[in-house]
Design an enzyme around this catalytic site. Structure first.
Site, PDB file in Angstrom:
ATOM      1  N   CYS C 111      -2.307  -2.632  -5.574  1.00  0.00           N
ATOM      2  CA  CYS C 111      -3.617  -2.006  -5.416  1.00  0.00           C
ATOM      3  C   CYS C 111      -3.626  -1.447  -4.006  1.00  0.00           C
ATOM      4  O   CYS C 111      -3.743  -2.198  -3.038  1.00  0.00           O
ATOM      5  CB  CYS C 111      -4.738  -3.024  -5.596  1.00  0.00           C
ATOM      6  SG  CYS C 111      -6.349  -2.354  -5.133  1.00  0.00           S
ATOM      7  N   CYS C 114      -7.366  -1.810  -2.209  1.00  0.00           N
ATOM      8  CA  CYS C 114      -7.944  -3.111  -1.827  1.00  0.00           C
ATOM      9  C   CYS C 114      -7.004  -4.217  -2.275  1.00  0.00           C
ATOM     10  O   CYS C 114      -5.890  -4.300  -1.758  1.00  0.00           O
ATOM     11  CB  CYS C 114      -9.375  -3.280  -2.326  1.00  0.00           C
ATOM     12  SG  CYS C 114      -9.669  -2.893  -4.064  1.00  0.00           S
ATOM     13  N   SER C 115      -7.423  -5.042  -3.221  1.00  0.00           N
ATOM     14  CA  SER C 115      -6.560  -6.154  -3.615  1.00  0.00           C
ATOM     15  C   SER C 115      -6.765  -6.515  -5.075  1.00  0.00           C
ATOM     16  O   SER C 115      -6.707  -7.673  -5.445  1.00  0.00           O
ATOM     17  CB  SER C 115      -6.831  -7.369  -2.728  1.00  0.00           C
ATOM     18  OG  SER C 115      -8.218  -7.691  -2.770  1.00  0.00           O
ATOM     19  N   CYS C 116      -7.012  -5.496  -5.919  1.00  0.00           N
ATOM     20  CA  CYS C 116      -7.192  -5.749  -7.348  1.00  0.00           C
ATOM     21  C   CYS C 116      -5.967  -6.479  -7.883  1.00  0.00           C
ATOM     22  O   CYS C 116      -4.834  -6.089  -7.618  1.00  0.00           O
ATOM     23  CB  CYS C 116      -7.371  -4.428  -8.096  1.00  0.00           C
ATOM     24  SG  CYS C 116      -8.800  -3.497  -7.536  1.00  0.00           S
TER      25      CYS C 116
END
Lengths: 102, 113, 207
Positions: C111, C114-116
């Site tokens: 991702c 962000c940090s999906c």
């Protein structure tokens, strides 16, 4: 494959269709990564319809929902200096309003 | 007004260099595993309680927007959960759940003397 | 306002004075509990619930797919329903999509924005997944990044990077390693690491 429409939202693109990611850098919360803007790819799949995150980010309803696609790119089309094999690809989920037909 | 992509939008980004150019790919991926500290687990839990489930104070896109709006110099100098707690602070005030004065007052009371 | 605070330090039973951010966490939590937004028990329960979400859950899904072709077909066609069949709660959203590694194609997930991450099946993402190094580089030079993880993908195998930018989460179904024909489903599940379900490594046979 998902239907051509979902609820009252109709998909504008079909799998296999070639598309270009729109350019520009509007302010706000954008889920289309900068490195893909202006790049050409192909619709790989329809991913469903979702509330628009660009509006949800500011406390709005995000309605009407927007179609989301998995779009596939050739790595050599994304990075002119890509050093890997020509068959390597990259796919990302992109909302319809960020795509244009080519 | 068109702007620069936010500090979070880093796919393919090269770093360093500055005006003279010479920016390079970021270095090797840091591989250390870290055990989450109790306070980090609590930030994660608060985020779930505020941003998901029934008691929704904000949605995930608002959290992302708040994180992205941190000053660029802070985005990568802060740790992940430091960014999150800053974003929670911002959103709780924005949504009127807490006031800045309440938070500042409590911080002052908690700060070791 | 008379208010009984816990002793000011240590915040985490730790060995350092609390940082500004640890104090901010505590200030926000205390205020939210006092206002009845949530309870201390809610916080504890949420942490406990998420402690049960570990890569072992994803490993069970993968091992079932390796041993049951019909399950694998269902998993690839409707990942969420097939995962729920095994008793895992993936929640209302986001949706999970399983990507199958084959002799012709190796998937790796990132991702960049962000940090999906498929948290409901793998738990919290590791630091490297959230690092600027991984997020910035794996889309542009996946082979170099995979090499850092000890993974050499032959040039005749396509690497497909999937950047999960929106409302879906991706889980890689790694290839079943050779030489594991005699193993039980549980033994197979133990071979399935977090990293191979992100796609930075392959699953490997024991020993």
């Amino acid at each position: 494959m998902p239907e051509a429409s979902q609820g009252d939202v109709t998909y504008g693109f079909a799998p296999g269709q070639r598309v270009r990611v729109k350019t520009g850098d509007p302010p706000g919360h954008i889920r289309t990564p900068a490195y893909l803007r202006g790049k050409e790819g192909v619709i790989e799949d329809r991913q469903g319809v979702f509330r628009n995150p660009e509006e949800l980010a500011f406390g709005k309803t995000g309605l009407p929902k927007k179609p989301l696609y998995l779009v596939r790119f050739r790595q050599h089309d994304v990075w002119p200096d890509y050093s890997g094999p020509g068959a390597d690809t990259l796919s990302a989920d992109i909302y319809e309003h960020w795509l244009e037909a080519i | 007004m068109a702007g620069m992509p936010g500090p979070h939008d880093i796919g393919g980004k090269k770093f360093g260099g500055g005006q003279g150019g010479g920016a390079k790919n970021a270095g090797a991926v840091p591989r250390g595993e870290h055990v989450f500290a109790a306070w980090e687990n609590r930030v994660d839990a608060m985020q779930r309680l505020l941003g998901g489930g029934g008691r929704k104070v904000y949605c995930i896109d608002e959290l992302r927007r708040a994180i992205e709006s941190l000053p660029p110099k802070d985005y990568f100098s802060l740790t992940y959960y430091e960014r999150w707690v800053r974003a929670l602070d911002m959103l709780l005030v924005e949504k009127g759940v807490l006031t800045r004065a309440e938070i500042d007052g409590r911080l002052a009371a908690l700060r070791p003397r | 306002m008379a208010h009984d605070h816990d002793p000011p330090a240590p915040v985490d039973g730790g060995d350092h004075p609390p940082t500004e951010y640890e104090l901010l966490e505590r200030a926000l939590r205390e205020l939210l509990i006092e206002k009845g937004v949530f309870t201390a028990e809610d916080v504890r329960r949420t942490i406990d619930d998420w402690d049960t979400r570990t890569p072992a859950n994803g490993g069970k899904v993968v091992a079932r797919a390796w041993t049951d072709p019909e399950y694998k077909a269902r998993l690839l066609a409707d990942s969420k329903a097939a995962i729920e069949e095994l008793g895992f709660d993936v929640g209302p959203a986001p949706q999970i999509v399983v990507l199958e590694n084959t002799p012709q194609r190796h998937h790796v997930v990132v991702c960049t924005l962000c940090s999906c991450y498929p948290r409901t099946l793998l738990g919290l993402p590791p630091d490297w997944y959230k690092s600027k190094e991984y997020r910035s580089r794996v889309v542009a030079e996946p082979r170099a990044v995979l090499k850092e993880f000890g993974t050499e993908v032959p040039d005749d195998v396509e690497i497909k990077v999937v950047d999960s930018t929106a409302d879906l989460r991706y889980l890689v179904l790694p290839a079943r390693p050779a030489g594991t024909e005699g193993l039980s489903e549980d033994e197979l599940a133990a071979l399935v690491t977090r990293d191979c379900m992100v796609g930075v490594t392959n699953a490997s046979a024991p020993g």
